[in-house]
Design a protein around this motif. Structure first.
Motif, mmCIF file in Angstrom:
data_model
loop_
_atom_site.group_PDB
_atom_site.id
_atom_site.type_symbol
_atom_site.label_atom_id
_atom_site.label_comp_id
_atom_site.label_asym_id
_atom_site.label_seq_id
_atom_site.Cartn_x
_atom_site.Cartn_y
_atom_site.Cartn_z
ATOM 1 N N ASN A 99 -15.062 1.179 -1.528
ATOM 2 C CA ASN A 99 -14.620 0.125 -0.614
ATOM 3 C C ASN A 99 -13.134 0.227 -0.303
ATOM 4 O O ASN A 99 -12.687 -0.219 0.755
ATOM 5 N N MET A 100 -12.372 0.796 -1.233
ATOM 6 C CA MET A 100 -10.926 0.887 -1.050
ATOM 7 C C MET A 100 -10.502 2.077 -0.188
ATOM 8 O O MET A 100 -9.458 2.031 0.457
ATOM 9 N N LEU A 101 -11.297 3.147 -0.165
ATOM 10 C CA LEU A 101 -10.907 4.360 0.557
ATOM 11 C C LEU A 101 -10.626 4.123 2.046
ATOM 12 O O LEU A 101 -9.607 4.597 2.558
ATOM 13 N N PRO A 102 -11.487 3.396 2.780
ATOM 14 C CA PRO A 102 -11.185 3.183 4.202
ATOM 15 C C PRO A 102 -9.979 2.284 4.441
ATOM 16 O O PRO A 102 -9.437 2.242 5.539
ATOM 17 N N ALA A 103 -9.536 1.559 3.404
ATOM 18 C CA ALA A 103 -8.386 0.661 3.566
ATOM 19 C C ALA A 103 -7.056 1.383 3.436
ATOM 20 O O ALA A 103 -6.016 0.806 3.748
ATOM 21 N N ILE A 104 -7.064 2.640 2.993
ATOM 22 C CA ILE A 104 -5.807 3.379 2.806
ATOM 23 C C ILE A 104 -4.987 3.447 4.090
ATOM 24 O O ILE A 104 -3.781 3.188 4.065
ATOM 25 N N PRO A 105 -5.572 3.768 5.259
ATOM 26 C CA PRO A 105 -4.753 3.764 6.478
ATOM 27 C C PRO A 105 -4.163 2.392 6.804
ATOM 28 O O PRO A 105 -3.069 2.308 7.369
ATOM 29 N N LEU A 106 -4.859 1.329 6.439
ATOM 30 C CA LEU A 106 -4.321 -0.012 6.696
ATOM 31 C C LEU A 106 -3.126 -0.308 5.808
ATOM 32 O O LEU A 106 -2.217 -1.045 6.206
ATOM 33 N N ILE A 107 -3.115 0.267 4.598
ATOM 34 C CA ILE A 107 -1.966 0.097 3.711
ATOM 35 C C ILE A 107 -0.725 0.737 4.333
ATOM 36 O O ILE A 107 0.377 0.208 4.223
#
Length: 197
Positions: A99-107
């Motif tokens: 679940n966290m992997l796709p959020a990396i670009p948002l970080i």
């Protein structure tokens, strides 16, 4: 029921049926949302042009391809790994990293938008788990700086990785369906899935 299902269909078929069924329901919901946005956009298109807001047509045109590839990529792993849990809480604990992997670009959103063709944005464009979101940000912020071969290469890499993830996810799914009761150890799961001897 699970024994009959496993004996009459391959795990890949069951996994793909589950993914496609849930994906179709999600796409229907997204189609309704985008339909409402499109109607609103058509009404305000002249106003947006008057304000100098350009619509990133290239990003909009390739977004469905990246969305489907990303959905199948993560969905196959989440279904496969999530099936190893005995209840919803265990399944969520097993899949939280995915679940966290796709959020990396948002970080790194501000860095990517500030330098859409910088080193970080280019690296994230070639990692299959972050390629879809990063490409959409880059194509929206500075489409002229993104070469056609980058888009095609990132998409092909995502499709190849998706194929492997479906195969691996199906193996985990099979193990998760057959091994009920206490959650097996990592080594046992890998051995049962045929990924370790």
């Amino acid at each position: 029921v699970v024994d009959v299902l496993i004996s009459s269909a391959y795990p890949e078929e069951i996994l793909m049926g589950k993914l496609l069924g849930q994906g179709a329901a999600g796409l229907l919901q997204i189609a309704v949302w985008f339909g409402m946005i499109a109607i609103g956009g058509l009404l305000f298109f002249g106003l947006l042009a008057e304000w100098g807001i350009s619509i990133p047509w290239l990003a909009i045109s390739v977004a469905p391809l990246f969305f489907v590839a990303g959905y199948l990529l993560l969905g196959s792993l989440m279904v496969g790994i999530g099936s190893l849990g005995n209840n919803m809480r265990e399944s969520q604990q097993l899949t939280w990293v995915l679940n966290m992997l796709p959020a990396i670009p948002l970080i790194f959103l501000m860095l990517i938008l500030r330098k859409p063709n910088g080193g970080l944005a280019q690296v994230l464009s070639w990692i299959p788990f972050t390629a879809g979101q990063t490409m959409m940000m880059r194509l929206s912020a500075a489409p002229a700086g993104v070469h056609w071969w980058e888009i095609l290469g990132a998409l092909v890499l995502m499709i190849i990785t998706t194929w492997f993830c479906i195969k691996i996810g199906a193996r985990f799914f099979r193990v998760g369906l057959l091994l009920t009761g206490a959650r097996p150890k990592f080594r046992e799961v890998m051995r049962q899935a045929g990924l370790m001897s």
